[in-house]
Every structure is written in structure tokens, then in C-alpha cells.
Design an enzyme around this catalytic site. Structure first.
Site, short mmCIF file in Angstrom:
data_model
loop_
_atom_site.label_atom_id
_atom_site.label_comp_id
_atom_site.label_asym_id
_atom_site.label_seq_id
_atom_site.Cartn_x
_atom_site.Cartn_y
_atom_site.Cartn_z
N HIS A 244 38.29 46.54 35.13
CA HIS A 244 38.32 45.10 35.39
C HIS A 244 38.51 44.35 34.09
O HIS A 244 38.04 44.80 33.03
CB HIS A 244 37.03 44.64 36.09
CG HIS A 244 37.11 43.27 36.66
ND1 HIS A 244 36.82 42.14 35.91
CD2 HIS A 244 37.47 42.84 37.89
CE1 HIS A 244 36.99 41.07 36.68
NE2 HIS A 244 37.39 41.46 37.88
N GLU A 301 38.06 46.20 44.34
CA GLU A 301 39.18 46.63 45.17
C GLU A 301 38.88 47.91 45.96
O GLU A 301 39.34 48.07 47.09
CB GLU A 301 40.42 46.87 44.28
CG GLU A 301 40.92 45.63 43.57
CD GLU A 301 41.80 45.99 42.39
OE1 GLU A 301 42.07 47.19 42.18
OE2 GLU A 301 42.21 45.06 41.67
#
Length: 359
Positions: A244, A301
Site C-alpha cells: 500500500h 483489495e
């Protein structure tokens, strides 16, 4: 100068804080742990909207139900031309039919739009007629009902509520910043939301969860995970669902959604969950070995993909479902920007050629 605006502060906000070092997400004074699984989406919308609309009722559910019914009239514009587009592009086109404005009625129509339009587009792609909203239902339950044609059980509605709350706001991500830039011009909430959808559809932002399902399907079974991941990294492929831009530890949203998908699955799909956990474990071990100096942990995700798959959303519509939740943050940020911010107009540094001097 910072490439990609890394570490540049572009706004003071009361909306959310993303603490990438500690793995903490705070939304308007509430930790994600407090909200996820315990708060209806419409109640989270009210938390985000508080102070930005004068006529905000104590319970937004009835008004949001009425807004879904109102927005449904635009589904008639869903023609074959729109169905040739991707689901998120079709949803964006239908949303563009809504009038711009800055009031609560406009905001609620925009909150309603992704749920109503996503359901209509998914059903149309399956050759099915759209299902009109039921204003008496909660927002998450009605979103699922409009897709399947049947009222969902409490577990399914609760899982979608958890997802929508979890992704509702997340600092100045690309789509939220785009919405704030547009709002700063006083263009209106619809314009800001359309900018948010346009940024969200990019594969480096909201378009990312779909490839997680592709990865899991290609791996097939736990025994194949290590070899598949090693080969993907050797090719230089990005491993979707890991790493991330902000978090240097595990994304807290991943844990919230992992808990939600476990509650949803129960005994129905234990094999799929166990398989995904095995792939996750293999990926984390390999990433740590390959890139020991770069923190790459599970992000939102990975379990987004599993949760939406369990709720029977097609992967092609995952970004649309992301928009169902994030639209609340876009609108709240847009109102905050208009209330206290100037026109967003950063500087650039020219690095092109100098003009030729006259002889």
C-alpha cells in the site's frame, strides 16, 4: 518537489486519519474497529455529513430509501450503447444524468446512484430486467435485492454494510483528492462525484480487487501458490492485494473485511477461505524474502475480492461496489472543501526546453 505529491499536505480535514505506521484508520473520531460490523452504512453517512448539511435528519434511512426510488427513473436511459461500456463506465454515464447541486437532496441522490445503477447494469448484462428499489429496506439490503431480485438474509446485508462502511473514506486518496479539486471550483456535488468515479476506475485505485480473483483462480489450489507467486514476481508483475502507498504495516481494512467474510461464509464456503488464507500466507512469506527492506503486507483489495465474490457480485462490477461506499467520503470531502477551502491550484516546475532567442 515530491513526485506523486508524496508527503505533501493538501488539506486540513475532520474526515479521516490514515496512520500508515501503526495501521490505524480513524473516521470522524471513530476507529474502524468501532465502526466495521457495528454500523449501518446510512448511519456512517450521517456521521460523515454531520456539520455540512443544515437539514440533516437523525435517521437518514428513510430519505436515502426515497432517493433510491427517485434515482431509479434514470435506469430507463440504460440503452445498448451504455451496455457496451464497462459497468463502471455505464454507472458513471447514468450518474452524469443527475443534476448538479450542493444540497442534501442532491447528496442523497448521489449516495443512492451507485447502488441503483450498479444493480441495473449487472442485471442488464445478464439479460434481466431491472428491479425497482424498496425504500423501506436498508441501503445495503436493497442494493443486494436489486441485483438478485430477492431480499438478502441478515448475514449478507451485514457483510455489505461492513464493506461499505470500511471503504467509505480513506484520507486524500486519488479519487477523494480529485473530488476535492473539482469541488473547489464550485462545480457542484455531481461533478465532484463524477471525478471521483473517473479516478476510482483506474487499475491502480478501485480497479484493483478484480485481479485478485483472477490470481486466485489461476493458482487453483494451495499447493500451486508458491510457484505461481514466484513466477509472477520473476516476471516483474505487481501482486494484487499486497502493499500500500501509505501503510507500512497491515492494512486495518483487510482485517475488518477478513472478519466479515468469515462471518458471511460460515460453513458454506470454508474451502475458499482456507485456500485464500494459504495464498495470503505464501505471498507474505515470499514478499518478505524477495523485498526484505520494503514493507508489503495484505491490503484492502485481497479480502474485498473475497467478500464481494461471496456476495455474488461479478468481478467486473467490483469497482462499482467500491463506489457505493466511497461516494459518501467524496461528498463529505467536497462539502468540507467548499466550506473552508480555496480553489486548489498548486504550482508546477517547468522542465521543458527554453524558447529560441530572436537573432
Amino acid at each position: 518537489m515530491s513526485d506523486g505529491l508524496e508527503d505533501v499536505v493538501a488539506a486540513n480535514t475532520v474526515m479521516s486519519e490514515v496512520d500508515g505506521q501503526r495501521g490505524v484508520l480513524i473516521i470522524r473520531g471513530h476507529s474502524l474497529d468501532e465502526l466495521a460490523g457495528a454500523t449501518r452504512f446510512e448511519d456512517l453517512v450521517r456521521i460523515l455529513f454531520d456539520g455540512f448539511f443544515d437539514d440533516l435528519p437523525a435517521d437518514l434511512a428513510p430519505a436515502l430509501g426515497a432517493a433510491r426510488a427517485e434515482v431509479f427513473s434514470e435506469v430507463a436511459a440504460l440503452d445498448p450503447g451504455l451496455l457496451d461500456l464497462s459497468p463502471v463506465e455505464a454507472v458513471r454515464a447514468l450518474t452524469a444524468r443527475l443534476a448538479d447541486g450542493d444540497d442534501l437532496a442532491t447528496a442523497l441522490r448521489l449516495i443512492a446512484a451507485p447502488a441503483v445503477f450498479t444493480a441495473a447494469v449487472v442485471r442488464a448484462h445478464a439479460g434481466q430486467a431491472p428491479v425497482a428499489p424498496d425504500p423501506a429496506l436498508g441501503h445495503a439490503a436493497d442494493a443486494l435485492r436489486m441485483i438478485s431480485g430477492q431480499a438478502p438474509g441478515p448475514a449478507q446485508a451485514g457483510a455489505l454494510d461492513t464493506y461499505l462502511v470500511t471503504v467509505s473514506d480513506h484520507g486524500l486518496n486519488a479519487s477523494t483528492f480529485a473530488a476535492r479539486v473539482i469541488a473547489s471550483t464550485r462545480a457542484g456535488l455531481t461533478s465532484a462525484v463524477l471525478g471521483g468515479i473517473s479516478a476510482l476506475k483506474g487499475p491502480l485505485h478501485g480497479g484493483a480487487p478484480g485481479p485478485v480473483i483472477e490470481m486466485l483462480d489461476e493458482i487453483g489450489e494451495p499447493a500451486n501458490a508458491r510457484a505461481w507467486i514466484e513466477q509472477a514476481l520473476a516476471r516483474g508483475d505487481r501482486l494484487m492485494g499486497f502493499g500500500h502507498r501509505v501503510y507500512r504495516v497491515r492494512d486495518p481494512r483487510a482485517d475488518a473485511l477478513k472478519a466479515a467474510v468469515r462471518r458471511l461464509a460460515g460453513d458454506a464456503r470454508p474451502g475458499r477461505i482456507a485456500f485464500a488464507e494459504a495464498v495470503e500466507a505464501a505471498a507474505l512469506a515470499i514478499l518478505k524474502a524477495h523485498k526484505p527492506n520494503r514493507p508489503l503486507d495484505t491490503n484492502v483489495e485481497f479480502y474485498t475480492a473475497l467478500l464481494l465474490e461471496a456476495l455474488d457480485f461479478p468481478p467486473s462490477a467490483f469497482t462499482c461496489v467500491f463506489a457505493m461506499g466511497r461516494v459518501a467520503g467524496w461528498i463529505a470531502h467536497a462539502r468540507e472543501q467548499v466550506a473552508g477551502g480555496r480553489l486548489i491550484r498548486p504550482q508546477s516546475v517547468y522542465v521543458g526546453p527554453a524558447p529560441l532567442k530572436a537573432a
